[in-house]
Design a protein around this motif. Structure first.
Motif, PDB file in Angstrom:
ATOM      1  N   LEU A 177     -23.640  21.544 -46.703  1.00 28.74           N
ATOM      2  CA  LEU A 177     -23.986  20.855 -45.462  1.00 28.74           C
ATOM      3  C   LEU A 177     -22.971  21.162 -44.364  1.00 28.74           C
ATOM      4  N   HIS A 178     -23.499  21.498 -43.184  1.00 24.91           N
ATOM      5  CA  HIS A 178     -22.662  21.663 -41.997  1.00 24.91           C
ATOM      6  C   HIS A 178     -22.425  20.273 -41.413  1.00 24.91           C
ATOM      7  N   GLN A 179     -21.275  20.065 -40.786  1.00 21.83           N
ATOM      8  CA  GLN A 179     -20.913  18.739 -40.289  1.00 21.83           C
ATOM      9  C   GLN A 179     -20.342  18.834 -38.880  1.00 21.83           C
ATOM     10  N   VAL A 180     -20.749  17.871 -38.047  1.00 28.79           N
ATOM     11  CA  VAL A 180     -20.135  17.698 -36.733  1.00 28.79           C
ATOM     12  C   VAL A 180     -19.783  16.222 -36.604  1.00 28.79           C
ATOM     13  N   THR A 181     -18.517  15.958 -36.275  1.00 26.83           N
ATOM     14  CA  THR A 181     -18.026  14.586 -36.155  1.00 26.83           C
ATOM     15  C   THR A 181     -17.669  14.297 -34.701  1.00 26.83           C
ATOM     16  N   LYS A 182     -18.150  13.169 -34.205  1.00 28.47           N
ATOM     17  CA  LYS A 182     -17.820  12.726 -32.848  1.00 28.47           C
ATOM     18  C   LYS A 182     -17.232  11.325 -32.940  1.00 28.47           C
ATOM     19  N   VAL A 183     -16.088  11.137 -32.294  1.00 31.47           N
ATOM     20  CA  VAL A 183     -15.425   9.836 -32.254  1.00 31.47           C
ATOM     21  C   VAL A 183     -15.465   9.342 -30.818  1.00 31.47           C
ATOM     22  N   ARG A 184     -15.758   8.070 -30.660  1.00 28.48           N
ATOM     23  CA  ARG A 184     -15.831   7.487 -29.326  1.00 28.48           C
ATOM     24  C   ARG A 184     -15.566   5.991 -29.423  1.00 28.48           C
ATOM     25  N   LEU A 212     -27.193   8.963 -29.381  1.00 33.63           N
ATOM     26  CA  LEU A 212     -26.397   9.784 -30.290  1.00 33.63           C
ATOM     27  C   LEU A 212     -25.744  10.918 -29.499  1.00 33.63           C
ATOM     28  N   PRO A 213     -24.498  11.271 -29.826  1.00 30.45           N
ATOM     29  CA  PRO A 213     -23.763  12.258 -29.026  1.00 30.45           C
ATOM     30  C   PRO A 213     -24.051  13.707 -29.405  1.00 30.45           C
ATOM     31  N   PHE A 214     -25.210  13.969 -30.010  1.00 27.48           N
ATOM     32  CA  PHE A 214     -25.554  15.324 -30.436  1.00 27.48           C
ATOM     33  C   PHE A 214     -26.765  15.815 -29.644  1.00 27.48           C
ATOM     34  N   PRO A 215     -26.614  16.917 -28.903  1.00 30.31           N
ATOM     35  CA  PRO A 215     -27.764  17.431 -28.158  1.00 30.31           C
ATOM     36  C   PRO A 215     -28.753  18.120 -29.105  1.00 30.31           C
ATOM     37  N   ASP A 216     -29.984  18.207 -28.679  1.00 35.01           N
ATOM     38  CA  ASP A 216     -31.030  18.958 -29.389  1.00 35.01           C
ATOM     39  C   ASP A 216     -31.352  18.430 -30.780  1.00 35.01           C
ATOM     40  N   LEU A 217     -31.203  17.119 -31.001  1.00 35.95           N
ATOM     41  CA  LEU A 217     -31.610  16.542 -32.287  1.00 35.95           C
ATOM     42  C   LEU A 217     -33.124  16.336 -32.277  1.00 35.95           C
ATOM     43  N   PRO A 218     -33.775  16.541 -33.422  1.00 36.88           N
ATOM     44  CA  PRO A 218     -35.204  16.220 -33.461  1.00 36.88           C
ATOM     45  C   PRO A 218     -35.406  14.726 -33.238  1.00 36.88           C
ATOM     46  N   GLN A 244     -18.414  24.102 -31.409  1.00 35.10           N
ATOM     47  CA  GLN A 244     -18.382  22.755 -30.833  1.00 35.10           C
ATOM     48  C   GLN A 244     -17.284  21.916 -31.472  1.00 35.10           C
ATOM     49  N   THR A 245     -16.747  21.007 -30.691  1.00 37.97           N
ATOM     50  CA  THR A 245     -15.665  20.143 -31.146  1.00 37.97           C
ATOM     51  C   THR A 245     -16.144  19.274 -32.303  1.00 37.97           C
ATOM     52  N   GLY A 246     -15.325  19.196 -33.347  1.00 35.64           N
ATOM     53  CA  GLY A 246     -15.653  18.354 -34.497  1.00 35.64           C
ATOM     54  C   GLY A 246     -16.461  19.049 -35.573  1.00 35.64           C
ATOM     55  N   TYR A 247     -16.659  20.374 -35.470  1.00 36.90           N
ATOM     56  CA  TYR A 247     -17.456  21.103 -36.468  1.00 36.90           C
ATOM     57  C   TYR A 247     -16.645  21.348 -37.734  1.00 36.90           C
ATOM     58  N   GLN A 248     -17.298  21.180 -38.883  1.00 35.88           N
ATOM     59  CA  GLN A 248     -16.716  21.538 -40.178  1.00 35.88           C
ATOM     60  C   GLN A 248     -17.745  22.354 -40.947  1.00 35.88           C
ATOM     61  N   PRO A 249     -17.367  23.546 -41.401  1.00 37.84           N
ATOM     62  CA  PRO A 249     -18.322  24.349 -42.176  1.00 37.84           C
ATOM     63  C   PRO A 249     -18.523  23.755 -43.568  1.00 37.84           C
ATOM     64  N   PRO A 250     -19.583  24.184 -44.255  1.00 36.67           N
ATOM     65  CA  PRO A 250     -19.780  23.699 -45.628  1.00 36.67           C
ATOM     66  C   PRO A 250     -18.622  24.130 -46.516  1.00 36.67           C
ATOM     67  N   GLU A 251     -18.328  23.303 -47.513  1.00 42.19           N
ATOM     68  CA  GLU A 251     -17.293  23.683 -48.463  1.00 42.19           C
ATOM     69  C   GLU A 251     -17.836  24.799 -49.339  1.00 42.19           C
ATOM     70  N   PRO A 252     -16.987  25.782 -49.686  1.00 42.40           N
ATOM     71  CA  PRO A 252     -17.481  26.877 -50.521  1.00 42.40           C
ATOM     72  C   PRO A 252     -17.922  26.359 -51.894  1.00 42.40           C
ATOM     73  N   ARG A 253     -19.000  26.934 -52.370  1.00 40.50           N
ATOM     74  CA  ARG A 253     -19.505  26.528 -53.691  1.00 40.50           C
ATOM     75  C   ARG A 253     -18.699  27.241 -54.766  1.00 40.50           C
ATOM     76  N   HIS A 254     -18.465  26.538 -55.875  1.00 39.01           N
ATOM     77  CA  HIS A 254     -17.738  27.115 -56.993  1.00 39.01           C
ATOM     78  C   HIS A 254     -18.731  27.439 -58.094  1.00 39.01           C
ATOM     79  N   GLU A 255     -18.559  28.612 -58.688  1.00 36.25           N
ATOM     80  CA  GLU A 255     -19.440  29.009 -59.785  1.00 36.25           C
ATOM     81  C   GLU A 255     -19.100  28.216 -61.030  1.00 36.25           C
ATOM     82  N   ALA A 256     -20.087  28.034 -61.895  1.00 38.09           N
ATOM     83  CA  ALA A 256     -19.866  27.310 -63.155  1.00 38.09           C
ATOM     84  C   ALA A 256     -18.837  28.071 -63.985  1.00 38.09           C
TER      85      ALA A 256
END
Length: 191
Positions: A81-88, A16-22, A132-144
């Motif tokens: 959820l935080h997201q990191v995408t790697k394409v190869r 997997l292309p992610f360092p420091d994964l459990p 890091q390349t490919g990072y996407q922050p969580p989408e903001p939550r909307h209140e009810a």
């Protein structure tokens, strides 16, 4: 190639292309024939019931779009959820067998090495490095009750009225007859 049939396909194993994964991180290997419902039931159980903090979705070739779909469903259902995408690229090995082998020799096999696009997406409840390349922050939550503008999302636009030249002949006659009954004829203005 009409005399050959595919007998075996194998993918190159890549870390997997992610360092420091459990070591016990769950990797969802999405295949072309995988059912999204089955993938999501297992992934959601891992994140919600077993309390996993991270999960990886991976797929290659024709499974790339299905992989992305699973990730988007997971982000929508869980949120934050935080997201990191790697394409190869990944090497896929295909073995093809000759259906018409020569009568005086053994069956001939053909081995094909293909480089196919591959995607790995890490979803994490814990913050990840935003640089890091490919990072996407969580989408903001909307209140009810907050208007997100999505109330019209998915609604169909009304169809425009049919134009007479596109109607079948039978309907054109009916339209013309109904216009005559109102004192006008098709194509002629009221007097």
């Amino acid at each position: 190639m009409e005399n050959f049939r595919k007998v075996r396909t194998s993918e190159e194993e890549m870390p997997l292309p992610f360092p420091d994964l459990p070591l016990d991180v769950v990797e969802m290997k999405v295949k072309e024939g995988s059912k999204i419902r089955n993938l999501m039931n297992f992934a959601m159980a891992q994140m919600e019931l077993k309390g996993r903090r991270q999960i990886v979705f991976s797929g290659c070739g024709r499974a790339v779009t299905k992989t992305i779909t699973c990730v988007e469903i997971m982000k929508r259902k869980l949120g934050g959820l935080h997201q990191v995408t790697k394409v190869r690229y990944k090497t896929v090995l295909e073995v093809w067998e000759n259906q018409d082998p020569p009568p005086d020799g053994p069956a001939q096999n053909l081995t094909v090495h293909k480089n196919v696009p591959s995607i790995c997406i890490l979803l994490s409840r814990d913050p990840l490095d935003p640089n890091q390349t490919g990072y996407q922050p969580p989408e903001p939550r909307h209140e009810a009750g907050e208007d997100t503008g999505s109330s019209t999302k998915g609604l169909k636009r009304p169809l425009p009225p049919p134009r007479e030249e596109l109607l079948p002949k039978k309907l054109q006659v009916q339209v013309s007859d109904s216009l005559r009954g109102s004192g006008t004829t098709a194509g002629q203005p009221d007097h």
